[in-house]
Scaffold this motif. Structure first.
Motif, PDB file in Angstrom:
ATOM      1  N   ALA A  36      -0.884   9.705  -2.508  1.00  0.00           N
ATOM      2  CA  ALA A  36      -1.966   9.597  -3.448  1.00  0.00           C
ATOM      3  C   ALA A  36      -2.948  10.513  -3.161  1.00  0.00           C
ATOM      4  O   ALA A  36      -3.696  10.330  -2.175  1.00  0.00           O
ATOM      5  CB  ALA A  36      -2.305   7.974  -3.800  1.00  0.00           C
ATOM      6  N   THR A  40      -0.363  11.062  -7.693  1.00  0.00           N
ATOM      7  CA  THR A  40       0.881  10.790  -7.128  1.00  0.00           C
ATOM      8  C   THR A  40       1.493  12.057  -6.743  1.00  0.00           C
ATOM      9  O   THR A  40       2.101  12.775  -7.710  1.00  0.00           O
ATOM     10  CB  THR A  40       1.658   9.571  -7.595  1.00  0.00           C
ATOM     11  N   ASN A  55       2.202   5.561 -10.619  1.00  0.00           N
ATOM     12  CA  ASN A  55       1.089   5.621  -9.322  1.00  0.00           C
ATOM     13  C   ASN A  55       2.264   5.469  -8.300  1.00  0.00           C
ATOM     14  O   ASN A  55       3.234   5.039  -8.516  1.00  0.00           O
ATOM     15  CB  ASN A  55       0.235   4.302  -9.624  1.00  0.00           C
ATOM     16  N   ILE A  56       1.562   5.524  -6.936  1.00  0.00           N
ATOM     17  CA  ILE A  56       2.392   5.294  -5.800  1.00  0.00           C
ATOM     18  C   ILE A  56       3.238   3.914  -5.807  1.00  0.00           C
ATOM     19  O   ILE A  56       4.219   4.242  -5.136  1.00  0.00           O
ATOM     20  CB  ILE A  56       1.224   5.700  -4.649  1.00  0.00           C
TER      21      ILE A  56
END
Length: 82
Positions: A36, A40, A55-56
């Motif tokens: 991140a 990402t 998102n991660i």
């Protein structure tokens, strides 16, 4: 998975979204690392970098689901639970 990262066919790929909204399939075994930064960023084993909307945690969960599905990762127990 909160942002709609779904396993895709073939079973070794997941669907992700580029920052421009275009979706693509990523071959999970090609991932070297996910960061991140704050977006990402996925680094592949060939050094290529991909920036995605997910998102991660979503990418992590999708990769883990793949490895569980093919039997390379089982359910783990935390050390404090032993």
């Amino acid at each position: 998975m909160s942002r709609g990262v779904l396993p895709a066919h073939p079973l070794h790929m997941i669907q992700l979204t580029k920052l421009n909204g275009q979706t693509f399939l990523l071959n999970i075994p090609l991932i070297e690392q996910v960061e991140a930064l704050p977006d990402t960023t996925i680094t592949l084993i060939n050094g290529k970098k991909l920036v995605v909307r997910e998102n991660i945690k979503d990418v992590h969960d999708a990769a883990n689901a793949f490895y569980r599905r093919i039997g390379l990762m089982g359910i783990t127990v935390r050390e404090e639970e032993l």
